[in-house]
Design a protein around this motif. Structure first.
Motif, mmCIF file in Angstrom:
data_model
loop_
_atom_site.group_PDB
_atom_site.id
_atom_site.type_symbol
_atom_site.label_atom_id
_atom_site.label_comp_id
_atom_site.label_asym_id
_atom_site.label_seq_id
_atom_site.Cartn_x
_atom_site.Cartn_y
_atom_site.Cartn_z
ATOM 1 N N VAL A 102 4.054 1.142 -15.159
ATOM 2 C CA VAL A 102 4.677 2.119 -14.269
ATOM 3 C C VAL A 102 3.847 2.170 -12.990
ATOM 4 N N VAL A 103 4.520 2.005 -11.864
ATOM 5 C CA VAL A 103 3.879 2.036 -10.550
ATOM 6 C C VAL A 103 4.375 3.271 -9.815
ATOM 7 N N ILE A 104 3.462 4.140 -9.416
ATOM 8 C CA ILE A 104 3.836 5.321 -8.636
ATOM 9 C C ILE A 104 3.638 4.985 -7.162
ATOM 10 N N GLY A 105 4.753 4.803 -6.474
ATOM 11 C CA GLY A 105 4.709 4.448 -5.057
ATOM 12 C C GLY A 105 5.565 3.235 -4.777
ATOM 13 N N GLY A 106 6.613 3.418 -3.958
ATOM 14 C CA GLY A 106 7.540 2.329 -3.660
ATOM 15 C C GLY A 106 7.335 1.733 -2.286
ATOM 16 N N VAL B 57 8.509 -3.483 -15.709
ATOM 17 C CA VAL B 57 7.922 -2.709 -14.617
ATOM 18 C C VAL B 57 8.916 -1.656 -14.150
ATOM 19 N N ARG B 58 8.405 -0.454 -13.912
ATOM 20 C CA ARG B 58 9.195 0.593 -13.286
ATOM 21 C C ARG B 58 8.408 1.120 -12.096
ATOM 22 N N VAL B 59 9.047 1.113 -10.917
ATOM 23 C CA VAL B 59 8.425 1.616 -9.693
ATOM 24 C C VAL B 59 9.100 2.929 -9.327
ATOM 25 N N LEU B 60 8.308 3.967 -9.112
ATOM 26 C CA LEU B 60 8.818 5.279 -8.724
ATOM 27 C C LEU B 60 8.619 5.455 -7.218
ATOM 28 N N LEU C 285 -1.428 3.513 -9.550
ATOM 29 C CA LEU C 285 -1.248 4.475 -8.475
ATOM 30 C C LEU C 285 -1.203 3.715 -7.151
ATOM 31 N N ALA C 286 -0.067 3.772 -6.485
ATOM 32 C CA ALA C 286 0.102 3.172 -5.153
ATOM 33 C C ALA C 286 0.729 4.230 -4.266
ATOM 34 N N THR C 287 0.113 5.400 -4.269
ATOM 35 C CA THR C 287 0.704 6.603 -3.679
ATOM 36 C C THR C 287 0.551 6.673 -2.167
#
Length: 426
Positions: free
Chosen positions: A8-12, A29-32, A98-100
């Motif tokens: 899970v990646v937080i940050g699109g 993979v899920r990107v939020l 975290l890719a916030t």
């Protein structure tokens, strides 16, 4: 990582989507992505504001169903390995990234907010997202007085773009010169003169103390107000010396700050950014951080190049592609980041900027400068021994590629004069 493990990646943004692309379609993979817009390249927003590009030009490759748009992560439960979202949904993970990104810095100006409120007055804008850019583009008009607060990379970009739209632009910079972190005094003076030629009025050593506003009735409800509430519209900017500038538009370009709230609330180590090691891991081996929010070896980059390199390095870590002869490779060891800015506008000819490394020499360093007032070019490099350690270039930048490659590769210098002249970049 196996294909059955869920990432899970937080940050699109640029970093999160680059990681998803590198992991490939076989990965779970899920990107939020918090923004509802199709993914875009933030680096190009100034060109959209200037009217040179349509928003569609900034589009990133379509990530397909791996991206959930318009959803915000509100809590990370590391014990249960779950991410809770603002729409009530929950995403479980084996690996969390975290890719916030970062938030714009909102300076402590008198009149920016009402007591207890967080709504900016009408006419006051940050310049960070596509929504910011489109709102600014819709608001600006010829002869409107626009004040840009901040003379760094973001402020210079915004001032040039607004001037291209025909606004009367005033740039207020608290420091002694423009882009003082990247440029020496000579280069900053050339940049100052170039912006002046575009009609931008510049005030350095200029601290903004507050905003003046007027109440305007509105019948439109906002998330923070009822129909008919008294809204505020900016009318001017107050300087520390008491001088007041009339303004119909104010752009806050005071820098950015890593978005670390989720990481901090989850109990991760946060200094300026989310602290990561050479494998881009936080203190929790199941949680990584990349891009603007990540702090590696004491440094937060805040630039697109390092964000992409971190995404690539993390993809190699997660897939095992960094393994060498059965042993783990070096992972991410840092980025030699180059700042580049296009400042040209139609009719002005080429005038671009590039800065890299250490442009301020140490005792014993050699400095080579080439300046041409007629062609409005300035090239300065700092040499330590037989290595190029930094440089600043303004004007026509055909040589920047060759110089940047020599610097990034930490290679012994060849013919430096050849590199600094136009032919050196071909």
């Amino acid at each position: 990582m196996t294909s059955q493990q869920r990432v899970v990646v937080i940050g699109g943004g640029l970093a999160g989507l680059r990681l998803a692309a590198r992991l490939g379609p076989a990965a779970r993979v899920r990107v939020l992505g918090e923004e509802s817009h199709a993914p875009y390249n933030r680096v190009l927003l100034a060109e959209v504001l200037a009217g040179r590009y349509a928003p569609a030009v900034t589009a990133l490759p379509d990530p397909g169903p791996v991206l959930r748009r318009g959803v915000r992560a509100v809590r990370v439960d590391r014990a249960e390995r779950r991410v809770h979202c603002d729409d009530g949904s929950v995403e479980t993970y084996d690996t969390l990234v975290l890719a916030t990104g970062s938030n714009p810095v909102l300076p402590p100006l008198r009149g920016l907010f009402t007591p207890g409120g967080r709504e900016l007055p009408d006419g006051v804008h940050a310049f960070r997202t596509m929504d910011d850019c489109l709102t600014l583009a819709a608001a600006v008009r010829p002869d409107l007085r626009a004040v840009v607060i901040g003379g760094g990379l973001l402020g210079v970009s915004a001032a040039r773009a607004l001037a291209a739209r025909g606004a009367q632009v005033v740039l207020a910079q608290q420091a002694e010169r423009l882009m003082e972190r990247q440029l020496d005094a000579d280069a900053s003076a050339l940049l100052h003169a170039h912006l002046n030629s575009l009609g931008v009025e510049i005030h350095t050593h200029c601290r903004v103390r507050g905003l003046t506003t007027t109440a305007t009735a509105t019948a439109t409800a906002t998330p923070a107000a009822r129909p008919g509430h008294a809204a505020r519209r900016v009318t001017g900017v107050e300087l520390a010396d008491g001088y007041r500038l009339d303004a119909g538009l104010v752009v806050l370009a005071c820098g950015v700050r890593p978005r670390t709230g989720l990481a901090r609330a989850a109990g991760l180590d946060v200094r300026e950014g989310v602290v990561v090691d050479d494998r881009l891991r936080t203190g929790d081996p199941r949680v990584h951080a990349i891009g603007d929010c990540a702090e590696h070896a004491g440094r937060v980059y805040g630039l697109a190049g390092p964000a992409l390199e971190q995404a690539d390095a993390l993809a190699a870590v997660l897939t095992g592609a960094d393994a060498t002869d059965g042993a783990r490779g070096a992972g991410y060891t840092g980025t030699r980041a180059l700042t580049r800015l296009t400042l040209s506008t139609p009719g002005t000819g080429p005038f671009d900027l590039a800065a890299f490394g250490e442009p301020t020499p140490l005792p014993g360093d050699d400095v080579v400068r080439l300046a041409d007032a007629t062609r409005r070019t300035y090239r300065k490099v700092v040499v330590r021994g037989d290595r190029l350690v930094g440089g600043v270039l303004l004007g026509e930048l055909s040589t920047v590629g060759a110089l940047a490659r020599g610097w990034a590769g930490d290679e012994p210098l060849g013919d430096l004069f050849h590199l600094l002249t136009d032919d050196g970049g071909h």
